[in-house]
Design a protein around this motif. Structure first.
Motif, short mmCIF file in Angstrom:
data_model
loop_
_atom_site.label_atom_id
_atom_site.label_comp_id
_atom_site.label_asym_id
_atom_site.label_seq_id
_atom_site.Cartn_x
_atom_site.Cartn_y
_atom_site.Cartn_z
N ASP A 1 0.90 -1.37 0.08
CA ASP A 1 0.00 0.15 0.01
C ASP A 1 0.83 1.33 -0.15
OD1 ASP A 1 -2.34 -1.49 0.06
OD2 ASP A 1 -2.18 -1.59 2.38
N GLY A 2 1.87 1.23 -0.69
CA GLY A 2 2.84 2.48 -0.88
C GLY A 2 3.88 2.54 0.13
N TYR A 3 4.04 1.55 1.14
CA TYR A 3 4.85 1.71 2.53
C TYR A 3 5.74 0.79 2.51
CZ TYR A 3 1.39 5.27 4.33
OH TYR A 3 0.46 6.23 4.22
N TRP A 4 6.81 0.90 2.88
CA TRP A 4 7.92 -0.11 3.04
C TRP A 4 7.83 -0.72 4.32
CZ3 TRP A 4 10.92 -2.26 -0.75
CH2 TRP A 4 10.99 -1.60 -2.01
N ARG A 5 7.49 -2.28 4.22
CA ARG A 5 7.55 -3.02 5.52
C ARG A 5 8.33 -4.06 5.54
NH1 ARG A 5 1.84 -2.43 6.91
NH2 ARG A 5 2.48 -3.56 8.82
N VAL A 6 8.86 -4.53 6.47
CA VAL A 6 9.52 -5.87 6.54
C VAL A 6 8.67 -6.90 7.27
CG1 VAL A 6 10.36 -5.21 8.99
CG2 VAL A 6 11.68 -6.75 7.71
N LEU A 7 8.78 -7.98 6.96
CA LEU A 7 7.74 -9.11 7.35
C LEU A 7 8.14 -9.81 8.77
CD1 LEU A 7 7.47 -11.37 4.04
CD2 LEU A 7 6.29 -9.29 4.60
N ASP A 8 7.23 -9.75 9.42
CA ASP A 8 7.38 -10.52 10.74
C ASP A 8 8.13 -12.13 10.43
OD1 ASP A 8 6.78 -11.30 13.65
OD2 ASP A 8 5.94 -13.04 12.61
N PHE A 9 9.22 -12.35 11.07
CA PHE A 9 9.96 -13.41 10.81
C PHE A 9 9.06 -14.76 10.82
CE2 PHE A 9 12.83 -17.13 11.78
CZ PHE A 9 13.50 -16.94 10.82
N ASP A 10 8.19 -14.95 11.75
CA ASP A 10 7.38 -16.10 11.66
C ASP A 10 6.50 -16.13 10.37
OD1 ASP A 10 8.51 -17.12 14.14
OD2 ASP A 10 6.70 -16.20 15.27
N TYR A 11 5.96 -15.03 10.13
CA TYR A 11 4.95 -14.78 8.94
C TYR A 11 5.82 -15.10 7.63
CZ TYR A 11 1.81 -13.15 5.37
OH TYR A 11 0.94 -12.95 4.19
N GLU A 12 7.17 -14.54 7.49
CA GLU A 12 8.17 -15.03 6.34
C GLU A 12 8.28 -16.47 6.34
OE1 GLU A 12 12.53 -14.00 5.08
OE2 GLU A 12 11.33 -12.41 5.99
N MET A 13 8.44 -17.11 7.50
CA MET A 13 8.73 -18.50 7.39
C MET A 13 7.47 -19.42 7.13
SD MET A 13 11.98 -19.20 7.80
CE MET A 13 12.12 -17.87 6.89
N LYS A 14 6.16 -18.82 7.46
CA LYS A 14 5.03 -19.54 7.14
C LYS A 14 4.80 -19.60 5.62
CE LYS A 14 0.03 -18.98 7.88
NZ LYS A 14 -0.83 -17.87 8.39
N LEU A 15 4.98 -18.15 5.17
CA LEU A 15 4.96 -18.14 3.63
C LEU A 15 5.97 -19.09 2.98
CD1 LEU A 15 5.19 -14.29 2.96
CD2 LEU A 15 3.16 -15.84 2.60
N LEU A 16 7.32 -19.27 3.31
CA LEU A 16 8.37 -20.13 2.72
C LEU A 16 8.06 -21.74 2.89
CD1 LEU A 16 10.97 -20.65 1.56
CD2 LEU A 16 12.02 -20.63 3.61
#
Length: 390
Positions: free
Chosen positions: A188-203
């Protein structure tokens, strides 16, 4: 306002021969209300001169509690005041000897007015951008996935690229590269870093799909992945995960990803280590290998700069130690490393100091300056040059 006759008289007193001098003689005078605070001078190298001449800008960045840096579009420079014993005069329209043609047949006087003066100037030195703050700022509001039904997403502490440039001491190009390194993305136009647990969930979703479809890790179809995983996560997040952990390529007008074994194994190891103070090395290696997708091989060299192995302890252990969590100040970094371990081999310490190297500087030069070497059981080790409080 001196006349030519007055200048010639002065030359005679000084015993200077007029024929050995330039035909153009500048007579300088101070303008009204001239102050040394009116102007600041900055010394630029050829690259920055061309940058300015091309109409591009240089930006000074830094909060009130930070030492200011100067940034071009792709480089960061330290700003340092250099004093000079000579008075530096700011004289618009004045030419240097190499710019004069001596085409005039006779000596003549040119009157010029001094607009400002300084006895110091800003000196620039290329340096590493100060990017540690970036992760800290973005972690104020990490992205944990789409808001569930009825819940409102936290809209505080979100940053556009301009917001980040206003706060981070880095050039825009260096900032963009580091945003990619820390797996940040625009939402939505903002730079965000993913929560690590969420990133691992995606992977995990991606690797499980690859396993269930019996695909090769070197050829994961993008469109099919998005369609299959759309009920679980937003398509943009699935594609972002593939960008972070794979390499995109096109074949027969279709987009595929080759998953990077080292990155996937590294991410899995970080997940296992994040809540453990220390892990029995042998047990960790067994669990780690079992946790990665079938067909991938784990190796300890995949964990350089994120985990530290202690071969001296019994049993051997491994713990989380990420270079991104260490100080950007070189002396503080070395002091902290020597509180963690009294003696380091070059192989062990190099991943934790490599990012400190300046232009044309080596880790060997850093170790020579900040550490003392000795031999231990036939292996060169490094320890602190000064007593370190533990």
């Amino acid at each position: 306002m001196r006349t030519l006759e007055e200048v010639q008289a002065t030359l005679q007193i000084a015993k200077l021969k007029e024929e050995e001098l330039q035909k153009t003689i500048y007579c300088l005078s101070f303008g009204e209300n001239v102050s040394s605070a009116d102007y600041c001078l900055m010394e630029l190298d050829d690259t920055l001169c061309k940058h300015i001449e091309a109409g591009q800008s240089l930006v000074i960045r830094g909060d009130t509690d930070e030492r200011a840096v100067l940034c071009s579009g792709d480089k960061t420079y330290d700003l340092k005041i250099a004093d000079t014993s000579n008075l530096l005069l700011f004289v618009p329209g004045c030419r240097t000897p190499d710019q004069l043609t001596n085409s005039q047949e006779s000596t003549h006087v040119v009157q010029k007015q001094i607009w400002g003066f300084c006895n110091s100037y800003w000196e620039l030195k290329k340096q590493r951008p100060k990017l540690k703050k970036l992760k800290k700022v973005l972690m104020e509001n990490p992205y944990e996935g789409p808001a569930l039904g009825g819940q409102q997403e936290n809209t505080e502490n979100r940053y556009t690229m301009q917001d980040l440039l206003d706060r981070i001491q880095s050039s825009e190009e260096e900032l963009k590269i580091h945003l990619e390194t820390i797996h940040a993305c625009q939402i939505d136009g903002y730079w965000r870093v993913l929560d690590f647990d969420y990133e691992m969930k995606l992977l995990g979703h991606v690797t499980q799909l690859v396993d269930s479809e019996s695909w090769s890790f070197n050829k994961v179809p993008l469109q099919t992945s998005l369609e299959e995983l759309a009920p679980l996560e937003p398509k943009e997040m699935i594609e972002h995960c593939l960008d972070c952990y794979g390499k995109r390529f096109t074949e027969n007008d279709k987009v595929f990803y080759a998953l990077h074994e080292d990155k996937v194994c590294r991410g899995t190891a970080l997940l296992l280590l994040q809540n453990a103070v220390k892990f029995n090395l042998r047990e960790f290696q067994e669990v780690w290998q079992q946790s990665v997708p079938e067909g991938m091989s784990t190796r300890l060299d995949q964990l350089k700069s994120v985990a530290l192995v202690d071969r001296a302890s019994r049993p051997e252990t491994i713990c989380l130690l990420r270079v991104e969590d260490l100080s950007e100040d070189t002396l503080e970094r070395f002091n902290h490393l020597f509180t963690l371990r009294q003696k380091w081999t070059e192989d062990d310490i190099t991943p934790y100091i490599q990012d400190l190297c300046g232009e044309k500087q080596t880790t060997g030069a850093l170790l020579t300056k900040y550490a003392r070497s000795s031999m231990q059981n036939g292996i060169k080790v490094f320890n602190s040059r000064r007593p370190v409080a533990t």
